[in-house]
Scaffold this motif. Sequence first.
Motif, PDB file in Angstrom:
ATOM      1  N   UNK A   1      13.350 -30.236  21.467  1.00 48.94           N
ATOM      2  CA  UNK A   1      13.994 -29.344  20.513  1.00 48.94           C
ATOM      3  C   UNK A   1      12.851 -28.651  19.767  1.00 48.94           C
ATOM      4  N   UNK A   2      12.889 -27.335  19.671  1.00 49.74           N
ATOM      5  CA  UNK A   2      11.781 -26.601  19.046  1.00 49.74           C
ATOM      6  C   UNK A   2      12.301 -25.825  17.833  1.00 49.74           C
ATOM      7  N   UNK A   3      11.599 -25.941  16.718  1.00 50.21           N
ATOM      8  CA  UNK A   3      11.993 -25.235  15.492  1.00 50.21           C
ATOM      9  C   UNK A   3      10.900 -24.228  15.148  1.00 50.21           C
ATOM     10  N   UNK A   4      11.232 -22.946  15.250  1.00 53.43           N
ATOM     11  CA  UNK A   4      10.245 -21.894  14.971  1.00 53.43           C
ATOM     12  C   UNK A   4      10.532 -21.164  13.667  1.00 53.43           C
ATOM     13  N   UNK A   5      11.457 -21.688  12.848  1.00 52.25           N
ATOM     14  CA  UNK A   5      11.713 -21.068  11.547  1.00 52.25           C
ATOM     15  C   UNK A   5      10.460 -21.175  10.678  1.00 52.25           C
ATOM     16  N   UNK A   6      10.137 -20.073  10.016  1.00 47.98           N
ATOM     17  CA  UNK A   6       8.966 -20.069   9.132  1.00 47.98           C
ATOM     18  C   UNK A   6       9.317 -20.725   7.798  1.00 47.98           C
ATOM     19  N   UNK A   7       8.327 -21.254   7.090  1.00 48.80           N
ATOM     20  CA  UNK A   7       8.594 -21.830   5.771  1.00 48.80           C
ATOM     21  C   UNK A   7       9.330 -20.824   4.889  1.00 48.80           C
ATOM     22  N   UNK A   8      10.349 -21.294   4.201  1.00 45.59           N
ATOM     23  CA  UNK A   8      11.129 -20.412   3.325  1.00 45.59           C
ATOM     24  C   UNK A   8      12.290 -19.736   4.036  1.00 45.59           C
ATOM     25  N   UNK A   9      12.336 -19.844   5.360  1.00 49.54           N
ATOM     26  CA  UNK A   9      13.430 -19.203   6.090  1.00 49.54           C
ATOM     27  C   UNK A   9      14.431 -20.229   6.582  1.00 49.54           C
ATOM     28  N   UNK A  10      15.624 -19.729   6.930  1.00 52.69           N
ATOM     29  CA  UNK A  10      16.686 -20.641   7.363  1.00 52.69           C
ATOM     30  C   UNK A  10      16.235 -21.470   8.564  1.00 52.69           C
ATOM     31  N   UNK A  11      16.491 -22.752   8.494  1.00 54.24           N
ATOM     32  CA  UNK A  11      16.180 -23.625   9.624  1.00 54.24           C
ATOM     33  C   UNK A  11      14.835 -24.300   9.506  1.00 54.24           C
ATOM     34  N   UNK A  12      13.985 -23.821   8.538  1.00 59.94           N
ATOM     35  CA  UNK A  12      12.695 -24.498   8.356  1.00 59.94           C
ATOM     36  C   UNK A  12      12.954 -25.867   7.744  1.00 59.94           C
ATOM     37  N   UNK A  13      12.349 -26.876   8.317  1.00 63.90           N
ATOM     38  CA  UNK A  13      12.519 -28.234   7.795  1.00 63.90           C
ATOM     39  C   UNK A  13      11.190 -28.964   7.840  1.00 63.90           C
ATOM     40  N   UNK A  14      11.069 -29.945   6.979  1.00 62.43           N
ATOM     41  CA  UNK A  14       9.926 -30.855   7.083  1.00 62.43           C
ATOM     42  C   UNK A  14      10.235 -31.858   8.199  1.00 62.43           C
ATOM     43  N   UNK A  15       9.203 -32.576   8.613  1.00 63.14           N
ATOM     44  CA  UNK A  15       9.391 -33.579   9.657  1.00 63.14           C
ATOM     45  C   UNK A  15      10.448 -34.600   9.224  1.00 63.14           C
ATOM     46  N   UNK A  16      10.386 -35.022   7.956  1.00 65.50           N
ATOM     47  CA  UNK A  16      11.334 -36.036   7.473  1.00 65.50           C
ATOM     48  C   UNK A  16      12.759 -35.491   7.474  1.00 65.50           C
ATOM     49  N   UNK A  17      12.913 -34.234   7.051  1.00 68.46           N
ATOM     50  CA  UNK A  17      14.256 -33.635   7.043  1.00 68.46           C
ATOM     51  C   UNK A  17      14.831 -33.567   8.455  1.00 68.46           C
ATOM     52  N   UNK A  18      13.977 -33.200   9.415  1.00 65.27           N
ATOM     53  CA  UNK A  18      14.467 -33.091  10.781  1.00 65.27           C
ATOM     54  C   UNK A  18      14.800 -34.471  11.347  1.00 65.27           C
ATOM     55  N   UNK A  19      13.978 -35.458  11.044  1.00 70.06           N
ATOM     56  CA  UNK A  19      14.282 -36.805  11.516  1.00 70.06           C
ATOM     57  C   UNK A  19      15.618 -37.288  10.963  1.00 70.06           C
TER      58      UNK A  19
END
Lengths: 204, 364
Positions: free
Chosen positions: A88-106
């Motif tokens: 699963x790949x997350x390319x959202x930039x910081x501050x944009x929708x879908x950006x998450x920290x590693x902990x949030x994604x886990x």
Amino acid sequence: MKKVGAMAAALLVSVAVASLGARVGQPGAPFTASDTKGRQHKLSDYQGKFVVLEWHNQGCPFVAKHYNSGNMQRLQREWTAKGVVWFTVISSAPGKQGYVTAAQEDAYVSEKKANPSAVLLDPAGDVGRAYGARTTPHMFVIDPKGVLVYNGAIDDKPTTDTADVAGALDYVSTALREAMLGKAVTTPATQPYGCSVKYAEATH
Amino acid sequence: MQLTARVSAAVYTRWRGVRDEWRAGGRMTWPCRGHFALSSRRGCSASSRIAGWLVLALAAPAFGSSVVPSQPARHARVDLVATQGDTAFSGDLLVGIRFRIDAGWHIYWQNPGDSGAPPSVRWSLPAGLEAGPLEWPAPVRLAEPPLASYVYTGEVVLPVRIRVTGSSRQRNALTIAASVRWVVCREVCVAEQADTQLDLPIAEDSDRLLADWRAAIDSAVARIPRPWPAGWTASAALTRDGFLLAVETGRRETAGTFFPLDRGMIDDGSPQAATSLDRGVALRIRRSDQLTTLPSRLRGVFVLGPDRAYSLDATIVAPQSRGAGRPRSNNVDVDEIKGHSFASMATIDAPQSNEAVPAVRAAP
């Protein structure tokens, strides 16, 4: 005169078709990316295995369709059980929708009972741009030789409606099944659908 | 928990049945529209409304926001408008689904482009009435490099013809109800849903309301693509990386934008370089990377200016060699467009050779 014209046209058409969809059949773009556990993954580490790339954004209603229905988790479970590496790949930039920290994604993976091999964090958008990932979801399948064999939509129902999952044509499974049998993929490229990938503004 | 699952399954099954019926072209026959209603309405008993809300509340966690609305619409408001305020019609009734969209947000055309999804509607109509397809005013192109979408902003009306199919009975009152779903985006995207209805006749002192409705529908109808005029030509020639779409209208055109009807035909995010011609305009359009077989037609909407939208369906042809085809004034020579002779053509926006069209994504 007319006949010659038609022949010339046919010739040109065949030439043009040969150059269409050039990206499928080419090697998948090499990448190195970190997952949510801090591990580095290089595409070349997975030579000999099928690799699926799934572009992701938690906040996108098209993604929610596939996670709320359990469709994405089912695909991840089914194919990783068959030895496929699923990123699963997350390319959202910081501050944009879908950006998450590693902990949030886990936490999300745990809550949704998702089953990817790993979630790659790509906030700079390097992996996304290398693959031309346009939407969430946008799916890619790379074969054991490292060749891209599918690029496109997750299925043929470009909606946010959970009820559309059942009965949709599952392009990713179809491509994996065919490629595993050594067959040419019937539908190697489709138009992806979803939210636009929320890339960082280009700095160059 | 078990109850939730069972009720959810029942609603799900019912919803799928209704949806399939709708897709098959049938009439929607919810026993009571209140199941998905966000406001009270005529025709539903209070008890069934309460039951509807109960089901909604129980089902929501199982479905998530994409099937059952968990909160009211936030970024677009929807109502139904009509060109007539009474029930005395025997032919078509022209109705419109009006979207009023927050500033900065957009909803999508029938082909959304690179991202998004078009609005959809489920109708609940009295017996003897049947809704035609949604009609789509010409959209605007929203470029978000490297992507682009085809969208509506501000206010837009999607007209629909409601046909009388049964015998024309005397009606004192009728209710046209619609359950509308749409995706609205700004930087983020939200799936929204609303139930709305039109009760006819409207009150006798509603001249201003009717005038407002008619103005809204008229402005949408003006933007509905018109049939390609007799005497105009359109040709789509293959180029190395796409199509050269040339239209001949008999006069010099100073603008042109093509909106493809089919997804995955053109590279939506690539700029369409327009070249003014003595008797028309030509667009250089990059094809989609997702194309694996050569399409035979380019179908869509060609917009030449405000309220000048036309339906286009052009056969894709290989470029003709010089002198082999029609007179040059009727035809755009592909070799010229490829960069040798722009002298006779006025430039609208910086023409680029094929090589100069910016790559939409990094090569692997």
